[in-house]
Design a protein around this motif. Structure first.
Motif, PDB file in Angstrom:
ATOM      1  N   GLN A 218     -10.350  21.500 -45.995  1.00  0.00           N
ATOM      2  CA  GLN A 218      -9.094  21.070 -46.620  1.00  0.00           C
ATOM      3  C   GLN A 218      -7.945  22.000 -46.217  1.00  0.00           C
ATOM      4  N   TYR A 219      -8.237  23.283 -46.141  1.00  0.00           N
ATOM      5  CA  TYR A 219      -7.227  24.255 -45.739  1.00  0.00           C
ATOM      6  C   TYR A 219      -6.767  23.970 -44.310  1.00  0.00           C
ATOM      7  N   ARG A 220      -7.712  23.750 -43.406  1.00  0.00           N
ATOM      8  CA  ARG A 220      -7.353  23.430 -42.013  1.00  0.00           C
ATOM      9  C   ARG A 220      -6.509  22.160 -41.937  1.00  0.00           C
ATOM     10  N   GLU A 221      -6.887  21.162 -42.721  1.00  0.00           N
ATOM     11  CA  GLU A 221      -6.117  19.912 -42.723  1.00  0.00           C
ATOM     12  C   GLU A 221      -4.704  20.155 -43.249  1.00  0.00           C
ATOM     13  N   ALA A 222      -4.591  20.913 -44.312  1.00  0.00           N
ATOM     14  CA  ALA A 222      -3.267  21.225 -44.863  1.00  0.00           C
ATOM     15  C   ALA A 222      -2.425  22.000 -43.854  1.00  0.00           C
ATOM     16  N   MET A 223      -3.032  22.949 -43.152  1.00  0.00           N
ATOM     17  CA  MET A 223      -2.290  23.740 -42.168  1.00  0.00           C
ATOM     18  C   MET A 223      -1.884  22.909 -40.957  1.00  0.00           C
ATOM     19  N   SER A 224      -2.620  21.820 -40.671  1.00  0.00           N
ATOM     20  CA  SER A 224      -2.224  20.949 -39.561  1.00  0.00           C
ATOM     21  C   SER A 224      -0.913  20.234 -39.865  1.00  0.00           C
ATOM     22  N   LYS A 225      -0.524  20.211 -41.124  1.00  0.00           N
ATOM     23  CA  LYS A 225       0.728  19.573 -41.542  1.00  0.00           C
ATOM     24  C   LYS A 225       1.920  20.520 -41.427  1.00  0.00           C
ATOM     25  N   VAL A 226       1.665  21.757 -41.019  1.00  0.00           N
ATOM     26  CA  VAL A 226       2.734  22.737 -40.853  1.00  0.00           C
ATOM     27  C   VAL A 226       3.092  22.810 -39.374  1.00  0.00           C
ATOM     28  N   ALA A 227       4.287  22.367 -39.030  1.00  0.00           N
ATOM     29  CA  ALA A 227       4.736  22.440 -37.640  1.00  0.00           C
ATOM     30  C   ALA A 227       4.953  23.899 -37.272  1.00  0.00           C
ATOM     31  N   ALA A 228       4.502  24.265 -36.080  1.00  0.00           N
ATOM     32  CA  ALA A 228       4.616  25.655 -35.641  1.00  0.00           C
ATOM     33  C   ALA A 228       5.048  25.722 -34.187  1.00  0.00           C
ATOM     34  N   ALA A 229       5.849  26.725 -33.874  1.00  0.00           N
ATOM     35  CA  ALA A 229       6.221  26.986 -32.492  1.00  0.00           C
ATOM     36  C   ALA A 229       4.975  27.408 -31.720  1.00  0.00           C
ATOM     37  N   VAL A 230       4.974  27.125 -30.421  1.00  0.00           N
ATOM     38  CA  VAL A 230       3.829  27.451 -29.576  1.00  0.00           C
ATOM     39  C   VAL A 230       4.204  28.639 -28.680  1.00  0.00           C
ATOM     40  N   HIS A 231       3.294  29.606 -28.631  1.00  0.00           N
ATOM     41  CA  HIS A 231       3.500  30.831 -27.860  1.00  0.00           C
ATOM     42  C   HIS A 231       2.290  31.080 -26.967  1.00  0.00           C
ATOM     43  N   VAL A 232       2.515  31.764 -25.866  1.00  0.00           N
ATOM     44  CA  VAL A 232       1.417  32.334 -25.102  1.00  0.00           C
ATOM     45  C   VAL A 232       1.625  33.847 -25.160  1.00  0.00           C
ATOM     46  N   VAL A 233       0.648  34.515 -25.739  1.00  0.00           N
ATOM     47  CA  VAL A 233       0.676  35.969 -25.841  1.00  0.00           C
ATOM     48  C   VAL A 233      -0.105  36.519 -24.652  1.00  0.00           C
ATOM     49  N   THR A 234       0.532  37.410 -23.889  1.00  0.00           N
ATOM     50  CA  THR A 234      -0.089  37.993 -22.708  1.00  0.00           C
ATOM     51  C   THR A 234      -0.179  39.505 -22.851  1.00  0.00           C
ATOM     52  N   THR A 235      -1.163  40.067 -22.192  1.00  0.00           N
ATOM     53  CA  THR A 235      -1.322  41.521 -22.159  1.00  0.00           C
ATOM     54  C   THR A 235      -1.848  41.917 -20.795  1.00  0.00           C
ATOM     55  N   GLU A 236      -1.424  43.081 -20.340  1.00  0.00           N
ATOM     56  CA  GLU A 236      -1.916  43.621 -19.080  1.00  0.00           C
ATOM     57  C   GLU A 236      -1.955  45.133 -19.188  1.00  0.00           C
ATOM     58  N   GLY A 237      -3.035  45.714 -18.711  1.00  0.00           N
ATOM     59  CA  GLY A 237      -3.195  47.165 -18.757  1.00  0.00           C
ATOM     60  C   GLY A 237      -4.553  47.554 -18.235  1.00  0.00           C
TER      61      GLY A 237
END
Length: 176
Positions: free
Chosen positions: A11-30
């Motif tokens: 139910q929590y996952r379903e409820a969170m699917s109703k929240v629009a969110a910006a999409v990001h790609v997080v990158t790291t290098e080292g």
């Protein structure tokens, strides 16, 4: 009576699917390697000093790499970059080692972190704290360098388990 935890989680996952969110790609290098992951669980903590919060599943392949490198770039994706989101989310057949070959990337001249050409913004920083919460780690990231792309104003969203695009803003507001 309380619901079973598995029912509550669904139910929590379903409820969170109703929240629009910006999409990001997080990158790291080292020294631990180069890696990236698609995330929607990115939010501002404060602007003084500029700090972001990221939530990443502790089983994600990026977890030990990110912790060891300590530095990262949050690439805020433009509407035209859905293919990038799909690659870094593992939704395509592109291997992790080939993901950075699919689009144009450059390393930031100060942080050396990979940033996606054409993204809405790049926020470069380092991890200042982290906490485990359930299945995820919560990372606090101090932002050191910011690039904003003034040529692009259409963002990529994730809503109801699908990608969507933002509409052009009617007016600009000074509030969030």
């Amino acid at each position: 009576m309380d619901q079973p935890s598995s029912t509550m989680a669904l139910q929590y996952r379903e409820a969170m699917s109703k929240v629009a969110a910006a999409v990001h790609v997080v990158t790291t290098e080292g020294h631990a390697g180069r890696y990236g992951i698609t995330l929607t669980a990115v939010t501002s903590v404060t602007d003084t000093p500029p700090t972001l919060l990221l939530c990443i599943n502790r089983n994600a392949r990026i977890q030990p790499i990110l912790c060891a490198n300590g530095q990262l770039c949050v690439n805020v994706l433009a509407a035209s970059q859905q293919d990038v989101a799909e690659h870094f989310a593992g939704l395509t057949s592109i291997s992790a080692s080939e993901r950075f070959l699919q689009n144009e990337w450059q390393n930031h001249h100060h942080t050396t972190q990979p940033q996606l050409v054409g993204a809405l913004a790049h926020l470069h920083g380092h991890i200042i704290d982290s906490h485990d919460m359930g299945s995820h780690s919560v990372f606090y990231v101090a932002i050191e360098h910011i690039n904003v792309n003034s040529q692009e104003n259409q963002g990529l969203l994730y809503f109801q388990r699908q990608f969507a695009q933002t509409a052009a803003p009617v007016c600009e507001a000074d509030y969030v």
